[in-house]
Design a protein around this motif. Structure first.
Motif, PDB file in Angstrom:
ATOM      1  N   MET A  68      -2.664  -2.274  65.349  1.00 23.69           N
ATOM      2  CA  MET A  68      -3.552  -2.955  66.290  1.00 23.69           C
ATOM      3  C   MET A  68      -4.624  -2.004  66.819  1.00 23.69           C
ATOM      4  N   VAL A  69      -4.235  -0.766  67.061  1.00 23.61           N
ATOM      5  CA  VAL A  69      -5.207   0.240  67.496  1.00 23.61           C
ATOM      6  C   VAL A  69      -6.200   0.502  66.361  1.00 23.61           C
ATOM      7  N   PHE A  70      -5.691   0.640  65.153  1.00 27.42           N
ATOM      8  CA  PHE A  70      -6.525   0.873  63.971  1.00 27.42           C
ATOM      9  C   PHE A  70      -7.496  -0.289  63.759  1.00 27.42           C
ATOM     10  N   GLY A  71      -6.994  -1.517  63.818  1.00 25.73           N
ATOM     11  CA  GLY A  71      -7.844  -2.694  63.662  1.00 25.73           C
ATOM     12  C   GLY A  71      -8.834  -2.828  64.805  1.00 25.73           C
ATOM     13  N   GLY A  72      -8.387  -2.505  66.023  1.00 24.55           N
ATOM     14  CA  GLY A  72      -9.248  -2.611  67.188  1.00 24.55           C
ATOM     15  C   GLY A  72     -10.461  -1.711  67.112  1.00 24.55           C
ATOM     16  N   ILE A  73     -10.280  -0.529  66.586  1.00 19.67           N
ATOM     17  CA  ILE A  73     -11.416   0.396  66.483  1.00 19.67           C
ATOM     18  C   ILE A  73     -12.393  -0.062  65.393  1.00 19.67           C
ATOM     19  N   HIS A  74     -11.908  -0.785  64.397  1.00 23.24           N
ATOM     20  CA  HIS A  74     -12.765  -1.246  63.308  1.00 23.24           C
ATOM     21  C   HIS A  74     -13.450  -2.577  63.614  1.00 23.24           C
ATOM     22  N   ILE A  75     -13.063  -3.226  64.688  1.00 27.45           N
ATOM     23  CA  ILE A  75     -13.666  -4.524  65.023  1.00 27.45           C
ATOM     24  C   ILE A  75     -15.118  -4.373  65.468  1.00 27.45           C
ATOM     25  N   ILE A  76     -15.541  -3.128  65.713  1.00 23.63           N
ATOM     26  CA  ILE A  76     -16.937  -2.909  66.098  1.00 23.63           C
ATOM     27  C   ILE A  76     -17.905  -3.366  65.012  1.00 23.63           C
ATOM     28  N   TYR A  77     -17.454  -3.390  63.753  1.00 26.23           N
ATOM     29  CA  TYR A  77     -18.317  -3.850  62.664  1.00 26.23           C
ATOM     30  C   TYR A  77     -18.448  -5.367  62.706  1.00 26.23           C
ATOM     31  N   ASN A  78     -17.333  -6.057  62.695  1.00 28.89           N
ATOM     32  CA  ASN A  78     -17.281  -7.509  62.888  1.00 28.89           C
ATOM     33  C   ASN A  78     -15.816  -7.948  62.868  1.00 28.89           C
ATOM     34  N   GLY A  79     -15.584  -9.218  63.124  1.00 26.39           N
ATOM     35  CA  GLY A  79     -14.225  -9.735  63.193  1.00 26.39           C
ATOM     36  C   GLY A  79     -13.459  -9.592  61.886  1.00 26.39           C
ATOM     37  N   TYR A  80     -14.138  -9.842  60.786  1.00 26.38           N
ATOM     38  CA  TYR A  80     -13.493  -9.710  59.473  1.00 26.38           C
ATOM     39  C   TYR A  80     -12.999  -8.287  59.258  1.00 26.38           C
ATOM     40  N   TYR A  81     -13.849  -7.336  59.579  1.00 23.90           N
ATOM     41  CA  TYR A  81     -13.493  -5.917  59.429  1.00 23.90           C
ATOM     42  C   TYR A  81     -12.265  -5.583  60.275  1.00 23.90           C
ATOM     43  N   GLY A  82     -12.262  -6.075  61.507  1.00 27.30           N
ATOM     44  CA  GLY A  82     -11.146  -5.807  62.409  1.00 27.30           C
ATOM     45  C   GLY A  82      -9.842  -6.383  61.901  1.00 27.30           C
ATOM     46  N   ILE A  83      -9.895  -7.623  61.401  1.00 29.74           N
ATOM     47  CA  ILE A  83      -8.686  -8.282  60.894  1.00 29.74           C
ATOM     48  C   ILE A  83      -8.186  -7.592  59.630  1.00 29.74           C
ATOM     49  N   SER A  84      -9.105  -7.271  58.724  1.00 32.00           N
ATOM     50  CA  SER A  84      -8.672  -6.596  57.495  1.00 32.00           C
ATOM     51  C   SER A  84      -8.148  -5.194  57.803  1.00 32.00           C
ATOM     52  N   ALA A  85      -8.751  -4.511  58.775  1.00 35.07           N
ATOM     53  CA  ALA A  85      -8.264  -3.185  59.170  1.00 35.07           C
ATOM     54  C   ALA A  85      -6.884  -3.279  59.816  1.00 35.07           C
ATOM     55  N   LEU A  86      -6.620  -4.356  60.524  1.00 42.39           N
ATOM     56  CA  LEU A  86      -5.293  -4.566  61.095  1.00 42.39           C
ATOM     57  C   LEU A  86      -4.239  -4.630  59.985  1.00 42.39           C
ATOM     58  N   VAL A  87      -4.528  -5.405  58.955  1.00 42.42           N
ATOM     59  CA  VAL A  87      -3.597  -5.529  57.822  1.00 42.42           C
ATOM     60  C   VAL A  87      -3.451  -4.187  57.103  1.00 42.42           C
ATOM     61  N   ILE A  88      -4.559  -3.523  56.866  1.00 46.11           N
ATOM     62  CA  ILE A  88      -4.512  -2.207  56.213  1.00 46.11           C
ATOM     63  C   ILE A  88      -3.763  -1.212  57.099  1.00 46.11           C
ATOM     64  N   GLY A  89      -3.951  -1.312  58.407  1.00 52.37           N
ATOM     65  CA  GLY A  89      -3.243  -0.447  59.344  1.00 52.37           C
ATOM     66  C   GLY A  89      -1.739  -0.601  59.255  1.00 52.37           C
ATOM     67  N   ILE A  90      -1.280  -1.824  59.011  1.00 50.63           N
ATOM     68  CA  ILE A  90       0.165  -2.064  58.825  1.00 50.63           C
ATOM     69  C   ILE A  90       0.651  -1.301  57.599  1.00 50.63           C
ATOM     70  N   ILE A  91      -0.091  -1.410  56.516  1.00 50.80           N
ATOM     71  CA  ILE A  91       0.278  -0.708  55.275  1.00 50.80           C
ATOM     72  C   ILE A  91       0.294   0.800  55.497  1.00 50.80           C
ATOM     73  N   LEU A  92      -0.733   1.319  56.164  1.00 50.44           N
ATOM     74  CA  LEU A  92      -0.830   2.766  56.378  1.00 50.44           C
ATOM     75  C   LEU A  92       0.274   3.280  57.302  1.00 50.44           C
ATOM     76  N   ALA A  93       0.524   2.579  58.399  1.00 49.41           N
ATOM     77  CA  ALA A  93       1.563   3.019  59.341  1.00 49.41           C
ATOM     78  C   ALA A  93       2.945   2.938  58.691  1.00 49.41           C
ATOM     79  N   TYR A  94       3.198   1.851  57.956  1.00 49.00           N
ATOM     80  CA  TYR A  94       4.481   1.721  57.250  1.00 49.00           C
ATOM     81  C   TYR A  94       4.637   2.862  56.244  1.00 49.00           C
ATOM     82  N   SER A  95       3.584   3.138  55.491  1.00 51.03           N
ATOM     83  CA  SER A  95       3.632   4.219  54.498  1.00 51.03           C
ATOM     84  C   SER A  95       3.887   5.561  55.171  1.00 51.03           C
TER      85      SER A  95
END
Length: 126
Positions: free
Chosen positions: A66-93
């Motif tokens: 959520m922190v990772f996605g939140g920082i990326h939402i500055i680009y737009n909502g799509y970026y923030g949502i996709s970064a949230l999903v990617i953040g899950i993958i990165l944190a899990y990894s």
């Protein structure tokens, strides 16, 4: 037609010939290193210091992403949502490779770099 939420996909970062080298350097090398350090290494380490949270890995992964996605939402909502999903993958990894005794920072940085490289590659043909 009812619009529930309007996300402007056209404002995502576009690469141009004049800045492609800088963009590639930043997106494939600098951003993954800096963001892995901040959003996985530091954020997850701080969460482990919270007594009630350190045994709840799933919650730590969600909060970190959520922190990772939140920082990326500055680009737009799509970026923030996709970064949230990617953040899950990165944190899990990160947590997974730490448990395996493998350098989680290096692995997650490489995963992040590959994801960014894919994004750049796709944007060049858009």
């Amino acid at each position: 037609m009812c619009v529930i939420y309007d996300i402007n996909f056209s404002q995502a970062r576009q690469f141009t010939d004049t800045n492609i080298f800088i963009d590639i350097l930043f997106a494939i090398i600098l951003s993954p290193v800096i963001e892995t350090f901040i959003f996985q290494t530091i954020v997850l380490s701080l969460m482990r210091e919270i007594r009630w949270l350190k045994s709840k890995e799933f919650l730590m992964i969600i909060l970190s992403s959520m922190v990772f996605g939140g920082i990326h939402i500055i680009y737009n909502g799509y970026y923030g949502i996709s970064a949230l999903v990617i953040g899950i993958i990165l944190a899990y990894s990160f947590i997974l490779y730490e448990k395996k005794g493998i350098n989680a920072f290096i692995v997650v940085t490489l995963i992040h770099s590959l994801l960014n490289m894919t994004g750049i590659f796709l944007s060049l043909f858009n």
